[in-house]
Every structure is written in structure tokens, then in C-alpha cells.
Design an enzyme around this catalytic site. Structure first.
Site, PDB file in Angstrom:
ATOM      1  N   ARG A   5      -2.004 -46.357  49.774  1.00  0.00           N
ATOM      2  CA  ARG A   5      -1.883 -45.118  50.567  1.00  0.00           C
ATOM      3  C   ARG A   5      -1.894 -45.535  52.030  1.00  0.00           C
ATOM      4  O   ARG A   5      -2.880 -46.088  52.511  1.00  0.00           O
ATOM      5  CB  ARG A   5      -3.038 -44.170  50.263  1.00  0.00           C
ATOM      6  CG  ARG A   5      -3.167 -43.067  51.293  1.00  0.00           C
ATOM      7  CD  ARG A   5      -4.042 -41.940  50.841  1.00  0.00           C
ATOM      8  NE  ARG A   5      -3.373 -41.162  49.813  1.00  0.00           N
ATOM      9  CZ  ARG A   5      -3.779 -39.957  49.397  1.00  0.00           C
ATOM     10  NH1 ARG A   5      -4.845 -39.399  49.938  1.00  0.00           N
ATOM     11  NH2 ARG A   5      -3.126 -39.316  48.462  1.00  0.00           N
ATOM     12  N   HIS A  24       5.325 -38.792  48.706  1.00  0.00           N
ATOM     13  CA  HIS A  24       4.143 -38.798  47.834  1.00  0.00           C
ATOM     14  C   HIS A  24       4.678 -38.737  46.396  1.00  0.00           C
ATOM     15  O   HIS A  24       4.535 -37.722  45.708  1.00  0.00           O
ATOM     16  CB  HIS A  24       3.247 -37.603  48.166  1.00  0.00           C
ATOM     17  CG  HIS A  24       1.846 -37.713  47.650  1.00  0.00           C
ATOM     18  ND1 HIS A  24       1.408 -38.769  46.868  1.00  0.00           N
ATOM     19  CD2 HIS A  24       0.766 -36.890  47.793  1.00  0.00           C
ATOM     20  CE1 HIS A  24       0.140 -38.591  46.569  1.00  0.00           C
ATOM     21  NE2 HIS A  24      -0.274 -37.462  47.117  1.00  0.00           N
ATOM     22  N   GLN A  33       2.453 -37.758  43.330  1.00  0.00           N
ATOM     23  CA  GLN A  33       2.171 -36.319  43.298  1.00  0.00           C
ATOM     24  C   GLN A  33       3.332 -35.578  42.639  1.00  0.00           C
ATOM     25  O   GLN A  33       3.128 -34.732  41.769  1.00  0.00           O
ATOM     26  CB  GLN A  33       1.972 -35.821  44.739  1.00  0.00           C
ATOM     27  CG  GLN A  33       1.643 -34.353  44.844  1.00  0.00           C
ATOM     28  CD  GLN A  33       0.286 -34.029  44.246  1.00  0.00           C
ATOM     29  OE1 GLN A  33      -0.702 -34.633  44.624  1.00  0.00           O
ATOM     30  NE2 GLN A  33       0.228 -33.090  43.316  1.00  0.00           N
ATOM     31  N   ASP A  44       1.476 -26.840  50.749  1.00  0.00           N
ATOM     32  CA  ASP A  44       0.669 -28.002  51.138  1.00  0.00           C
ATOM     33  C   ASP A  44       0.129 -27.724  52.544  1.00  0.00           C
ATOM     34  O   ASP A  44       0.610 -26.807  53.231  1.00  0.00           O
ATOM     35  CB  ASP A  44       1.563 -29.264  51.123  1.00  0.00           C
ATOM     36  CG  ASP A  44       0.824 -30.538  51.527  1.00  0.00           C
ATOM     37  OD1 ASP A  44      -0.425 -30.571  51.425  1.00  0.00           O
ATOM     38  OD2 ASP A  44       1.487 -31.508  51.947  1.00  0.00           O
ATOM     39  N   CYS A  95      -0.760 -29.340  46.132  1.00  0.00           N
ATOM     40  CA  CYS A  95      -1.186 -30.707  45.798  1.00  0.00           C
ATOM     41  C   CYS A  95      -2.663 -30.944  46.081  1.00  0.00           C
ATOM     42  O   CYS A  95      -3.232 -31.888  45.555  1.00  0.00           O
ATOM     43  CB  CYS A  95      -0.318 -31.721  46.537  1.00  0.00           C
ATOM     44  SG  CYS A  95      -0.368 -31.509  48.324  1.00  0.00           S
ATOM     45  N   ARG A 103      -2.394 -35.543  37.717  1.00  0.00           N
ATOM     46  CA  ARG A 103      -2.198 -36.810  38.428  1.00  0.00           C
ATOM     47  C   ARG A 103      -2.642 -37.960  37.524  1.00  0.00           C
ATOM     48  O   ARG A 103      -1.992 -38.999  37.466  1.00  0.00           O
ATOM     49  CB  ARG A 103      -3.019 -36.810  39.726  1.00  0.00           C
ATOM     50  CG  ARG A 103      -2.486 -35.896  40.821  1.00  0.00           C
ATOM     51  CD  ARG A 103      -1.195 -36.405  41.417  1.00  0.00           C
ATOM     52  NE  ARG A 103      -1.336 -37.743  41.960  1.00  0.00           N
ATOM     53  CZ  ARG A 103      -1.842 -38.036  43.164  1.00  0.00           C
ATOM     54  NH1 ARG A 103      -2.232 -37.078  43.968  1.00  0.00           N
ATOM     55  NH2 ARG A 103      -1.920 -39.298  43.583  1.00  0.00           N
TER      56      ARG A 103
HETATM   57  N1   CP Z   1      -3.081 -34.666  46.311  1.00  0.00           N
HETATM   58  C1   CP Z   1      -3.662 -35.795  46.735  1.00  0.00           C
HETATM   59  O1   CP Z   1      -3.012 -36.832  46.893  1.00  0.00           O
HETATM   60  O2   CP Z   1      -5.002 -35.713  46.911  1.00  0.00           O
HETATM   61  P1   CP Z   1      -5.917 -36.808  47.635  1.00  0.00           P
HETATM   62  O3   CP Z   1      -5.477 -36.862  49.065  1.00  0.00           O
HETATM   63  O4   CP Z   1      -7.318 -36.323  47.469  1.00  0.00           O
HETATM   64  O5   CP Z   1      -5.695 -38.129  46.960  1.00  0.00           O
HETATM   65  N1  NVA Z   2       0.884 -33.739  53.231  1.00  0.00           N
HETATM   66  C1  NVA Z   2      -0.488 -34.093  52.955  1.00  0.00           C
HETATM   67  C2  NVA Z   2      -0.666 -34.367  51.492  1.00  0.00           C
HETATM   68  C3  NVA Z   2      -2.081 -34.660  51.084  1.00  0.00           C
HETATM   69  C4  NVA Z   2      -2.188 -35.023  49.630  1.00  0.00           C
HETATM   70  C5  NVA Z   2      -0.893 -35.298  53.791  1.00  0.00           C
HETATM   71  O1  NVA Z   2      -0.093 -36.218  53.933  1.00  0.00           O
HETATM   72  O2  NVA Z   2      -2.011 -35.305  54.307  1.00  0.00           O
END
Ligand code: CP
Ligand code: NVA
Length: 317
Positions: free
Chosen positions: A112, A139, A142, A236, A276, A304
């Protein structure tokens, strides 16, 4: 659903939804469903026995860190959390050296990151599969879990209309790409200046054409127009991780884009609500709406785990 088996995903990376052909995405969902059914019957195949997933995090997480960790554990493997202060990509050492060294220890890497180029670079130098656990551009894990949720609830994917209300961000990009490949129509409604990039929309439309999925991809500014006839409404956060300083300004700009019960009423009566998570209640989603009968937000979060088990099984075992 039917899935053609025999596509080999072993050793492949999953940096973008677009790394997988439509058949490969369907195969991943099929394996995910199968592992989920087996889990419900108490059957936990040890297909990750002796394997370790290295998990690099430059940003916070609940779902991604826990679901990948549990996915590996349920399949008899291990996962190793490497937080922002531990390896400091690009600061303590180069992305190339991290990928080269880490891939000598582990069987897969999930990362990430802030910049999408970082996860691309990891995959360039890694000798084991690299999975994008969220970047500023996509993502994809997701989107896989989301499609598993839609499939379970609606029994199909192709021909459904999904409306995404909010920021044209990483989640919207992966949804546009997966919709194009799996035959869903997608309508994105965002304030002016916060639309999905035209390159993303054009690429998704070109993919829909290449794979003859019939998906219609559109970007609008009017959320009420966009949710008309929607089978799925998705939202989101307005300010993603890394954009915290813009949160107050974005709250003003996005105020007409909060998903409310009234907005759900403007879609099909069978509409399903997705988010999400994490959610900011009273911003992109009204207070209490995640518990509405039309919401599948919490099963979506659980999925997930199942989607990623399918992915790990195909890439690593
Ligand atoms: N939806 C998602 O990726 O959640 P987190 O940021 O908690 O991993
Ligand atoms: N768009 C959001 C998604 C979080 C799962 C971010 O990148 O923070």
C-alpha cells in the site's frame, strides 16, 4: 457463474485491474467463491503452507492489513507487516533494493503506497508476485471484493448499472476498469474539477470495446441524473489518504454529493449500496445509511478476505 479454468496466474503481479484479462478476473472470483464455500463447511485447504506474504504499508489500514493477514493464515501461510517506519521506501533505501532483497525472503509482496509508480517499481524488481493494496491511482483488490459482493447479491455482473458518487479517485478508477472488463455499466458523478481523469474513462471505454463487453462508461456532474436506474450506488471518502489538508475545502465542494436515503430512492427499488470504508458519516454517506436494508457495505468489507484468498491462491500456490 461459469469460469474457464486453465489460465495460469501463478507468478503474475496484480498492480492494476487491467493486469488481468476478463477471464482471469472471473477465474479469481470463481476461486474466491469456492474457497468461501469451503470455509463455511469448515474446510480450510492449506494451500499456502510454508509461504509468507510480505506486506508493505506506507499508509494506515484496517481492512487491507487484516484481510491479507487472515487470508494467509486461513490457508496455512504467514504474513509479515512492514509499516511506514520500518522500511521507509525511497528514504532508507531504494525501491529497487527493497524489492530485490524482500523477494529473496518471501513468496509474495503486497504493498500500500502513495505513488502508483512505487508499486510498479516494486513489481519491476521483485522476483515474486506483487499485489497493489492501494496506490494513489488504483485499488484493485477492493474492486475484486466489490465484484464478489455484487455477484453474490445480484447473481450476475454483466448488464448491471453501477453509479459511483464522489471523488474521481483510485477507487473510482479501479471500478471503471473492472466494470469495463466484466460488462457492468458505470456512471461516475463528481463535482467539476474532481471527475475521473479522461485518460481513465477513455481507457476503460477502449477496454470495453476490445473485450466486447458492452459496458457503457460515463462521467457526469449531476448525482441524481447518474443514479437513475442504478442497480448499485457506490461512494468513497471525499479526501483520500494523503489529502487530509484538503478535507475542509472538499467538504464544501462535495456537499451535494452525500449519498442519502433519498438518493437511493432515486435509483432502482432493488438498489444496493456499497462503500469501500472507512466512512465519514455526514460527509459522503448519511448517518445510519450503512445499516439501511439496501446496504451491503459490511458484507462488502468481509469479501475483501474471500476475494484476496482467491487472488493469493492463484498467484502464489
Ligand atoms: N477499504 C480499505 O482498503 O480499507 P483499509 O484502508 O482499512 O484497508
Ligand atoms: N480513496 C480512499 C480509499 C480508502 C480505502 C483513499 O485512498 O484513502
Amino acid at each position: 457463474m461459469t469460469a474457464k479454468l486453465g489460465y495460469s496466474l501463478k507468478g503474475r503481479h496484480f498492480i492494476s485491474v487491467r493486469d488481468f484479462l476478463p477471464e482471469e478476473l472471473r477465474q479469481t472470483l470463481y476461486v474466491a467463491q469456492s474457497l468461501r464455500s469451503r470455509l463455511l463447511m469448515g474446510d480450510r485447504p492449506n494451500i499456502m503452507e510454508g509461504k509468507t506474504l510480505g506486506m508493505i504499508f506506507q499508509k494506515p489500514s484496517l481492512r487491507t492489513v487484516v484481510s491479507f493477514q487472515i487470508a494467509m493464515n486461513q490457508m496455512g501461510g504467514n504474513a509479515l507487516y512492514l509499516g511506514p517506519d520500518q522500511i521507509s521506501i525511497g528514504k532508507r533505501e531504494t525501491t529497487e533494493d527493497i524489492a530485490t532483497v524482500l523477494s529473496g525472503y518471501v513468496d509474495g509482496i503486497m504493498a500500500r503506497v502513495f505513488g502508483h509508480n512505487v508499486v510498479e517499481d516494486l513489481s519491476k524488481y521483485s522476483r515474486v508476485p506483487v499485489i497493489n493494496g492501494l496506490s494513489d491511482f488504483e485499488h484493485p483488490c477492493q474492486a475484486l471484493g466489490d465484484m464478489l459482493t455484487v455477484l453474490e447479491r445480484k447473481g450476475t455482473l454483466a448488464g448491471l448499472k453501477m453509479t459511483y458518487v464522489g471523488d474521481g479517485n483510485n477507487v473510482a478508477n479501479s471500478l471503471a476498469f473492472i466494470a469495463a472488463r466484466l460488462g457492468l455499466h458505470i456512471s461516475i458523478a463528481s463535482p467539476k474539477g474532481f471527475e475521473a481523469k479522461s485518460k481513465v474513462l477513455e481507457t476503460a471505454a477502449a477496454d470495453a470495446k476490445e473485450f466486447s463487453t458492452g459496458s457503457h462508461i460515463e462521467q457526469l456532474n449531476d448525482p441524481i441524473k447518474a443514479v437513475k436506474d442504478a442497480d448499485i450506488i457506490y461512494t468513497d471518502v471525499w479526501a483520500s489518504m494523503g489529502q487530509e489538508a484538503e478535507r475542509e475545502e472538499r467538504k464544501r465542494i462535495f456537499k451535494d454529493y452525500m449519498v442519502t436515503s433519498k438518493m437511493l430512492d432515486a435509483a432502482k427499488s432493488t438498489v444496493m449500496l456499497l462503500h469501500c470504508l472507512p466512512a465519514h458519516y455526514g460527509e459522503e454517506i448519511a448517518e445510519g445509511l450503512s445499516k439501511d436494508a439496501r446496504s451491503a457495505i459490511f458484507p462488502q468489507a468481509e469479501n475483501r478476505l474471500h476475494a484476496q484468498k482467491g487472488l493469493l491462491a492463484l498467484l502464489l500456490s
